[in-house]
Scaffold this motif. Structure first.
Motif, PDB file in Angstrom:
ATOM      1  N   LYS A  88       0.836  -1.211   0.000  1.00  0.00           N
ATOM      2  CA  LYS A  88       0.000   0.000   0.000  1.00  0.00           C
ATOM      3  C   LYS A  88       0.866   1.254   0.000  1.00  0.00           C
ATOM      4  N   LEU A  89       1.930   1.253   0.799  1.00  0.00           N
ATOM      5  CA  LEU A  89       2.833   2.412   0.834  1.00  0.00           C
ATOM      6  C   LEU A  89       3.499   2.624  -0.518  1.00  0.00           C
ATOM      7  N   LEU A  90       3.961   1.545  -1.129  1.00  0.00           N
ATOM      8  CA  LEU A  90       4.605   1.639  -2.433  1.00  0.00           C
ATOM      9  C   LEU A  90       3.622   2.134  -3.492  1.00  0.00           C
ATOM     10  N   SER A  91       2.421   1.602  -3.463  1.00  0.00           N
ATOM     11  CA  SER A  91       1.397   2.024  -4.414  1.00  0.00           C
ATOM     12  C   SER A  91       1.088   3.506  -4.255  1.00  0.00           C
ATOM     13  N   SER A  92       0.947   3.945  -3.032  1.00  0.00           N
ATOM     14  CA  SER A  92       0.681   5.358  -2.761  1.00  0.00           C
ATOM     15  C   SER A  92       1.829   6.227  -3.261  1.00  0.00           C
ATOM     16  N   SER A  93       3.037   5.796  -3.015  1.00  0.00           N
ATOM     17  CA  SER A  93       4.215   6.538  -3.464  1.00  0.00           C
ATOM     18  C   SER A  93       4.265   6.618  -4.987  1.00  0.00           C
ATOM     19  N   LEU A  94       3.976   5.495  -5.658  1.00  0.00           N
ATOM     20  CA  LEU A  94       3.979   5.486  -7.116  1.00  0.00           C
ATOM     21  C   LEU A  94       2.889   6.389  -7.686  1.00  0.00           C
ATOM     22  N   LEU A  95       1.715   6.390  -7.057  1.00  0.00           N
ATOM     23  CA  LEU A  95       0.640   7.268  -7.520  1.00  0.00           C
ATOM     24  C   LEU A  95       1.013   8.735  -7.356  1.00  0.00           C
ATOM     25  N   ASP A  96       1.650   9.062  -6.233  1.00  0.00           N
ATOM     26  CA  ASP A  96       2.100  10.442  -6.019  1.00  0.00           C
ATOM     27  C   ASP A  96       3.123  10.847  -7.078  1.00  0.00           C
ATOM     28  N   SER A  97       4.068   9.961  -7.355  1.00  0.00           N
ATOM     29  CA  SER A  97       5.094  10.250  -8.362  1.00  0.00           C
ATOM     30  C   SER A  97       4.469  10.416  -9.742  1.00  0.00           C
ATOM     31  N   ALA A  98       3.536   9.553 -10.080  1.00  0.00           N
ATOM     32  CA  ALA A  98       2.873   9.643 -11.383  1.00  0.00           C
ATOM     33  C   ALA A  98       2.091  10.944 -11.510  1.00  0.00           C
ATOM     34  N   SER A  99       1.455  11.341 -10.432  1.00  0.00           N
ATOM     35  CA  SER A  99       0.703  12.599 -10.432  1.00  0.00           C
ATOM     36  C   SER A  99       1.631  13.787 -10.643  1.00  0.00           C
ATOM     37  N   VAL A 101       4.583  13.776 -12.171  1.00  0.00           N
ATOM     38  CA  VAL A 101       5.078  13.727 -13.545  1.00  0.00           C
ATOM     39  C   VAL A 101       4.008  14.254 -14.499  1.00  0.00           C
ATOM     40  N   LYS A 102       2.767  13.868 -14.256  1.00  0.00           N
ATOM     41  CA  LYS A 102       1.664  14.331 -15.099  1.00  0.00           C
ATOM     42  C   LYS A 102       1.533  15.851 -15.008  1.00  0.00           C
ATOM     43  N   ASP A 103       1.582  16.393 -13.801  1.00  0.00           N
ATOM     44  CA  ASP A 103       1.490  17.838 -13.614  1.00  0.00           C
ATOM     45  C   ASP A 103       2.639  18.564 -14.308  1.00  0.00           C
ATOM     46  N   GLU A 104       3.851  18.042 -14.184  1.00  0.00           N
ATOM     47  CA  GLU A 104       5.009  18.660 -14.830  1.00  0.00           C
ATOM     48  C   GLU A 104       4.880  18.623 -16.349  1.00  0.00           C
ATOM     49  N   THR A 105       4.378  17.526 -16.881  1.00  0.00           N
ATOM     50  CA  THR A 105       4.202  17.393 -18.329  1.00  0.00           C
ATOM     51  C   THR A 105       3.186  18.401 -18.836  1.00  0.00           C
ATOM     52  N   LEU A 106       2.069  18.548 -18.111  1.00  0.00           N
ATOM     53  CA  LEU A 106       1.054  19.526 -18.509  1.00  0.00           C
ATOM     54  C   LEU A 106       1.611  20.943 -18.474  1.00  0.00           C
ATOM     55  N   THR A 107       2.371  21.242 -17.442  1.00  0.00           N
ATOM     56  CA  THR A 107       2.974  22.576 -17.318  1.00  0.00           C
ATOM     57  C   THR A 107       3.916  22.839 -18.482  1.00  0.00           C
ATOM     58  N   ARG A 108       4.732  21.870 -18.845  1.00  0.00           N
ATOM     59  CA  ARG A 108       5.660  22.028 -19.972  1.00  0.00           C
ATOM     60  C   ARG A 108       4.914  22.225 -21.284  1.00  0.00           C
ATOM     61  N   LYS A 109       3.831  21.468 -21.493  1.00  0.00           N
ATOM     62  CA  LYS A 109       3.036  21.603 -22.715  1.00  0.00           C
ATOM     63  C   LYS A 109       2.435  23.001 -22.809  1.00  0.00           C
ATOM     64  N   GLN A 110       1.890  23.487 -21.681  1.00  0.00           N
ATOM     65  CA  GLN A 110       1.283  24.826 -21.675  1.00  0.00           C
ATOM     66  C   GLN A 110       2.345  25.891 -21.939  1.00  0.00           C
ATOM     67  N   THR A 111       3.505  25.746 -21.351  1.00  0.00           N
ATOM     68  CA  THR A 111       4.604  26.701 -21.573  1.00  0.00           C
ATOM     69  C   THR A 111       5.031  26.667 -23.041  1.00  0.00           C
ATOM     70  N   PHE A 112       5.128  25.482 -23.618  1.00  0.00           N
ATOM     71  CA  PHE A 112       5.518  25.339 -25.010  1.00  0.00           C
ATOM     72  C   PHE A 112       4.492  26.005 -25.927  1.00  0.00           C
ATOM     73  N   LYS A 113       3.198  25.795 -25.641  1.00  0.00           N
ATOM     74  CA  LYS A 113       2.147  26.403 -26.461  1.00  0.00           C
ATOM     75  C   LYS A 113       2.210  27.932 -26.388  1.00  0.00           C
ATOM     76  N   ARG A 114       2.419  28.468 -25.181  1.00  0.00           N
ATOM     77  CA  ARG A 114       2.510  29.931 -25.005  1.00  0.00           C
ATOM     78  C   ARG A 114       3.704  30.479 -25.784  1.00  0.00           C
ATOM     79  N   THR A 115       4.822  29.772 -25.727  1.00  0.00           N
ATOM     80  CA  THR A 115       6.035  30.215 -26.401  1.00  0.00           C
ATOM     81  C   THR A 115       5.840  30.208 -27.909  1.00  0.00           C
ATOM     82  N   ARG A 116       5.194  29.175 -28.427  1.00  0.00           N
ATOM     83  CA  ARG A 116       4.939  29.073 -29.877  1.00  0.00           C
ATOM     84  C   ARG A 116       3.973  30.136 -30.345  1.00  0.00           C
ATOM     85  N   SER A 117       2.929  30.374 -29.534  1.00  0.00           N
ATOM     86  CA  SER A 117       1.907  31.347 -29.962  1.00  0.00           C
ATOM     87  C   SER A 117       2.397  32.791 -29.869  1.00  0.00           C
ATOM     88  N   SER A 118       3.366  33.057 -29.023  1.00  0.00           N
ATOM     89  CA  SER A 118       3.877  34.424 -28.893  1.00  0.00           C
ATOM     90  C   SER A 118       4.872  34.767 -29.999  1.00  0.00           C
TER      91      SER A 118
END
Length: 119
Positions: A88-99, A101-118
């Motif tokens: 359970k601890l490992l699963s929780s840790s993996l879910l936190d890590s995945a979350s 990574v997902k947040d960082e990926t979304l942030t990078r995509k949004q930054t990339f889109k802003r940079t391209r559109s400007s």
């Protein structure tokens, strides 16, 4: 697990019957029967259907000697509980890590889109 717990077999039978009846009351493809076979033993039978496979479990339960119960607790139950806890601890840790990574990926995509559109 409580090796010092003493309960009449009939009380245990009633508790098991009540517990399993609630667990399968919403299912029409499962059936459970509990019966007293002797003064210190129980028979528990569970019938269930899993997709197209009919499962039939029969458990014959008898009171254990204290030394056997302690052996099973020390060599099976406690290690299994520790593994479940660690899992359970490992699963929780993996879910936190995945979350994260997902947040960082979304942030990078949004930054990339802003940079391209400007440009």
């Amino acid at each position: 697990f409580a090796p010092t717990l003493e309960a009449p077999t009939s009380d245990l039978l009633d508790t098991l019957q009540s517990f399993f009846s609630k667990a399968i009351s919403s299912r029409d493809d499962a059936c459970i029967t509990c019966k007293h076979t002797t003064s210190s033993s129980l028979e528990l039978r569970l019938l269930a259907k899993l997709d197209f496979i009919q499962l039939d479990w029969m458990f014959e339960c008898q009171r254990m000697e204290t030394s056997s119960a302690r052996f099973i607790k020390d060599n099976l139950i406690i290690p299994l509980l520790l593994m479940v806890s660690n899992s359970k601890l490992l699963s929780s840790s993996l879910l936190d890590s995945a979350s994260k990574v997902k947040d960082e990926t979304l942030t990078r995509k949004q930054t990339f889109k802003r940079t391209r559109s400007s440009k």
